[in-house]
Design an enzyme around this catalytic site. Sequence first.
Site, mmCIF file in Angstrom:
data_model
loop_
_atom_site.group_PDB
_atom_site.id
_atom_site.type_symbol
_atom_site.label_atom_id
_atom_site.label_comp_id
_atom_site.label_asym_id
_atom_site.label_seq_id
_atom_site.Cartn_x
_atom_site.Cartn_y
_atom_site.Cartn_z
ATOM 1 N N ASP A 186 0.871 -1.169 0.000
ATOM 2 C CA ASP A 186 0.000 0.000 0.000
ATOM 3 C C ASP A 186 0.919 1.233 0.000
ATOM 4 O O ASP A 186 2.132 1.144 0.258
ATOM 5 C CB ASP A 186 -0.952 -0.008 1.210
ATOM 6 C CG ASP A 186 -2.176 0.882 0.969
ATOM 7 O OD1 ASP A 186 -2.119 1.760 0.084
ATOM 8 O OD2 ASP A 186 -3.201 0.693 1.666
HETATM 9 C C1 BGC Z 1 -5.162 3.061 0.068
HETATM 10 C C2 BGC Z 1 -5.214 2.027 -1.044
HETATM 11 C C3 BGC Z 1 -5.033 2.708 -2.365
HETATM 12 C C4 BGC Z 1 -3.743 3.498 -2.367
HETATM 13 C C5 BGC Z 1 -3.452 4.214 -3.660
HETATM 14 C C6 BGC Z 1 -3.967 3.963 -0.038
HETATM 15 O O1 BGC Z 1 -4.069 5.035 0.831
HETATM 16 O O2 BGC Z 1 -5.151 2.407 1.311
HETATM 17 O O3 BGC Z 1 -6.439 1.345 -1.011
HETATM 18 O O4 BGC Z 1 -5.055 1.752 -3.399
HETATM 19 O O5 BGC Z 1 -3.818 4.472 -1.338
HETATM 20 O O6 BGC Z 1 -4.306 5.268 -3.859
#
Ligand code: BGC
Length: 737
Positions: free
Chosen positions: A275
């Site tokens: 993530d």
């Molecule tokens: C989220 C993810 C997301 C990523 C990219 C993160 O803050 O937890 O679900 O895919 O950001 O935007």
Amino acid sequence: MKFVRAITLALMTSSAAAALAPCALAADAGASVADARAERTLKQLTLDERFDLIRGYMPFLLPPAEQPKGVIFGAGYVKGAPRLGVPPLIESDASLGVANMASVMRRDDVATALPSGAAMAATWDPALVERAGAMIGAEARAKGFNVLLAGGVNLVREPRNGRNFEYLGEDPLLAGTLGGHAIRGVQSARIISTIKHFALNAQETGRMVLSANLDEAALRESDLLAFEIGVEIGQPGAVMCAYNQVNGVYACENSFLLNDVLRRDWGYKGFVMSDWGAVHSPSIRAGLDQQSGTQASDKPYFGAMLRAELAAGRVTEADIDQAARRILRTIYASGVADHPVKMGLPIDYAAHGEVAQAVAEAGIVLLKNDGGLLPIAASAKRILVVGAHADVGVVSGGGSSQVNPVGGAALALSPPGEPVWRKKLYAPSSPLLALREVLPQAAIAYDDGSDPQRAAAAARDADLVVVFAEQFTTEGKDVPDLNLPDNQDALITAVAAANPRTAVVLETGGPVLMPWLDKVGAVLEAWYPGQRGGQAIARILTGAANPSGRLAITFPATIEQTPNPKLPGADIAVGKSELDLYDLPDDRKHFPVGYPEGADVGYRWYDRTRARPLFAFGHGLSYTHFAYRDLAVSGGTGLRVAFQVANVGARAGTETAQVYARVNGVKRLVGWSRVDLKPGETRQVSVTADPRLLAAFDVKRRSWHVAAGVYTVEVSAAADRPILAGKARLAERRIRP
Ligand code: BGC
């Protein structure tokens, strides 16, 4: 940590911002071809190029010279190796439509906004969810994205979790099955989908630092099972590891999760991406293959730091190769290399809007309908609609999944202190206008609900009042409690006191409390209903569509009924930005989150504690009635359940027949069938239980164990409404994961 804050600040203020056959990524003959191609390419890559594969960036934060050209900026960008035909990975969030943080800021790029995950889950309809995934995949391809950060299957354990709207409910079979089908749909466009957030990312409060603690057997029987099923069905090209720690180890450096469970036990062949900002060490050996959104981290873990590890001999080139190989393999197996995406192809938004509406109509849940208040009777000539900006649109959830809807947001509110990516957007689909369209004979007035007394006075003379109430939830933040915010409980109470012929339409992220429930005639849970939510709500209210959604999340009667009445970490994290928590001393910031429910998430917990929720998992009414009969249960090495469902009412309708089995005294959903029935029609339904749902996970022998014995089986219209019951004797069985 200043660096991370700088990124957040940049995110808050930046203004930058073909019908193809389905393919399975791992299970087919193409898989070995993909392996061989990956191997050949790997041999030709320089070390720098291999590093380019294992690290992703947020494109809008790159210096202009390094920004990818000719693409829409999404959440992520991986350089690829164009010299060898390895395309760059152009990534966008996409659980609920092709999201695009940058374009939410810029508002010049739109996409079809689907209803929330909670709504999709309430359809209990794998085929429809797959169609929705295919729609997202097609749109992504036409926009030039080849990786979608989709497939959120974290189980809803904490009803206050700000991201519950993105997920697929509280049951591992339901969430895993629907998540798998959504992924399968996305990847039918020959692009890569993730499954996320692996694992136990069950609350937003302190998500980047907390340790989610759960013993292995319980983990395998609940959250991991949802992922296991999702991976089996969807064959996602990538797994996104979560922000939080699991049993004291960050999920993205958790060798147990990534190497032991995912790869060894499940045989997963795709790659693991982090993530954004979830990496805290260069520990490639723990099973992470790619650091995403590098600028969101405080250090270049999969850059200079990993190179230093290599130079020091703590990591070998073989470790780098293994990660690069998995990424290459997925690129080939997915079709991303052979069917390159191209930005700017035409999109059939009208057809895609139909998909969004179909999901909304199937996912809206009729919770209560006393005296047949709904559907709206033809005799209702004076109708009052109140609240929640129903005159302009329907609300959606905030954060990275936010979709800038086709037509542009009808309203964009910035709650005080919120960054731009947590805006409160309303899809341009007004329930008021849709109602006026389908009920031309009625006079439909609107009151914005800001003054409960004024709304109550207007309600007095109406034949029917429809109060819309909303709860905005967002990534990065849990709700403080389960009450509707902004005095809306008082509004509903005042209106219902003035006119008991009041129906409430809820647009919420997840469950809410309803202190006014016995004062109103009907309640419809519409979730965040997406691009065509207004039309879907109007069709359900008027009976043009018969409600068929069933809750995939229990609605508690009180917060005290839930496993953690006090939100873990609330004392540390409330009022703090999630990033501020980094500055706390380790023993405070890595606060533990325990789960008294263990594997008994949601309805299982209510069953175990004999608590009566407000509305049970699986609950949902229809404008017709169903009857069940002729149960036949057989056991032995497998559990099979057959029965008949009949529509005994006067309208066509859809029943979701649910089968639960008691395992160690607690009921578990082991299957369901969504059946469309004409009036008077009867259908035979049969369900075969996945043996893992009848088993306990035996950690010592690393296998699922079905104990020999007699099992009680219930065929139910909801977790708390068994209709037929039977028993089956099962033989002992062991199943290797
Ligand atoms: C989220 C993810 C997301 C990523 C990219 C993160 O803050 O937890 O679900 O895919 O950001 O935007």
